[in-house]
Write a protein that holds these residues in place. Sequence first.
Motif, short mmCIF file in Angstrom:
data_model
loop_
_atom_site.label_atom_id
_atom_site.label_comp_id
_atom_site.label_asym_id
_atom_site.label_seq_id
_atom_site.Cartn_x
_atom_site.Cartn_y
_atom_site.Cartn_z
N THR A 21 -36.07 -12.29 12.24
CA THR A 21 -37.37 -11.67 12.49
C THR A 21 -38.38 -12.65 13.06
N LYS A 22 -38.12 -13.92 13.03
CA LYS A 22 -39.06 -14.91 13.54
C LYS A 22 -38.56 -15.48 14.86
N LEU A 23 -39.42 -16.19 15.53
CA LEU A 23 -39.12 -16.71 16.86
C LEU A 23 -38.57 -18.13 16.86
N GLN A 24 -38.43 -18.75 15.71
CA GLN A 24 -38.05 -20.15 15.67
C GLN A 24 -36.69 -20.41 16.32
N ARG A 25 -35.74 -19.54 16.08
CA ARG A 25 -34.41 -19.73 16.66
C ARG A 25 -34.45 -19.62 18.18
N LEU A 26 -35.17 -18.65 18.70
CA LEU A 26 -35.25 -18.49 20.14
C LEU A 26 -35.99 -19.64 20.81
N VAL A 27 -37.06 -20.08 20.19
CA VAL A 27 -37.83 -21.19 20.76
C VAL A 27 -37.00 -22.46 20.75
N LEU A 28 -36.31 -22.74 19.66
CA LEU A 28 -35.48 -23.93 19.58
C LEU A 28 -34.34 -23.87 20.59
N ALA A 29 -33.72 -22.72 20.76
CA ALA A 29 -32.64 -22.57 21.73
C ALA A 29 -33.16 -22.75 23.16
N ALA A 30 -34.34 -22.24 23.45
CA ALA A 30 -34.92 -22.40 24.79
C ALA A 30 -35.25 -23.87 25.06
N ILE A 31 -35.75 -24.57 24.05
CA ILE A 31 -36.06 -25.99 24.21
C ILE A 31 -34.79 -26.80 24.44
N ILE A 32 -33.75 -26.53 23.67
CA ILE A 32 -32.49 -27.24 23.83
C ILE A 32 -31.91 -27.01 25.22
N SER A 33 -31.96 -25.77 25.69
CA SER A 33 -31.43 -25.46 27.02
C SER A 33 -32.25 -26.12 28.12
N ALA A 34 -33.56 -26.14 27.97
CA ALA A 34 -34.41 -26.77 28.98
C ALA A 34 -34.22 -28.28 29.02
N VAL A 35 -34.08 -28.89 27.86
CA VAL A 35 -33.84 -30.34 27.82
C VAL A 35 -32.49 -30.67 28.44
N TYR A 36 -31.48 -29.85 28.15
CA TYR A 36 -30.16 -30.08 28.74
C TYR A 36 -30.21 -29.91 30.26
N LEU A 37 -30.98 -28.95 30.74
CA LEU A 37 -31.12 -28.76 32.18
C LEU A 37 -31.79 -29.97 32.83
N ALA A 38 -32.79 -30.54 32.18
CA ALA A 38 -33.45 -31.73 32.70
C ALA A 38 -32.50 -32.93 32.72
N ILE A 39 -31.73 -33.09 31.65
CA ILE A 39 -30.77 -34.19 31.60
C ILE A 39 -29.70 -34.01 32.67
N LEU A 40 -29.27 -32.79 32.87
CA LEU A 40 -28.27 -32.49 33.90
C LEU A 40 -28.80 -32.81 35.28
N ALA A 41 -30.06 -32.50 35.54
CA ALA A 41 -30.65 -32.77 36.85
C ALA A 41 -30.84 -34.26 37.10
N LEU A 62 -29.39 -19.26 31.40
CA LEU A 62 -29.35 -19.24 29.94
C LEU A 62 -30.74 -19.49 29.36
N THR A 63 -31.45 -20.44 29.93
CA THR A 63 -32.82 -20.72 29.48
C THR A 63 -33.72 -19.51 29.74
N CYS A 64 -33.56 -18.88 30.88
CA CYS A 64 -34.37 -17.68 31.19
C CYS A 64 -34.07 -16.53 30.24
N SER A 65 -32.83 -16.42 29.81
CA SER A 65 -32.50 -15.34 28.86
C SER A 65 -33.14 -15.60 27.50
N PHE A 66 -33.21 -16.87 27.08
CA PHE A 66 -33.89 -17.18 25.83
C PHE A 66 -35.39 -16.91 25.94
N VAL A 67 -35.98 -17.26 27.07
CA VAL A 67 -37.40 -17.00 27.28
C VAL A 67 -37.68 -15.49 27.35
N ALA A 68 -36.77 -14.74 27.96
CA ALA A 68 -36.93 -13.28 27.99
C ALA A 68 -36.80 -12.70 26.59
#
Length: 74
Positions: A21-41, A62-68
């Motif tokens: 019911t809370k957003l913590q899991r989605l926010v953490l998953a979006a942050i992890i995906s964004a950081v991985y994308l930056a490291i990959l770049a 994947l990051t966009c789906s978490f943000v959506a």
Amino acid sequence: MMRKLLLTALMLFVDTDEGSTKLQRLVLAAIISAVYLAILAIARPYKHWDDLYLASTSNLLLTCSFVAGIALKL
């Protein structure tokens, strides 16, 4: 492999009482995906540019789906 473990196993331990019911899991998953994308770049671990493009695009989606998911939850 660490990204997959973080996105699957670690998310089970985040806010176990009201995790769905809370957003913590989605926010953490979006942050992890964004950081991985930056490291990959920055690291560019693939020899061919098209492999890097495909990996970056899939991680961006994947990051966009978490943000959506966050937007839908709000």
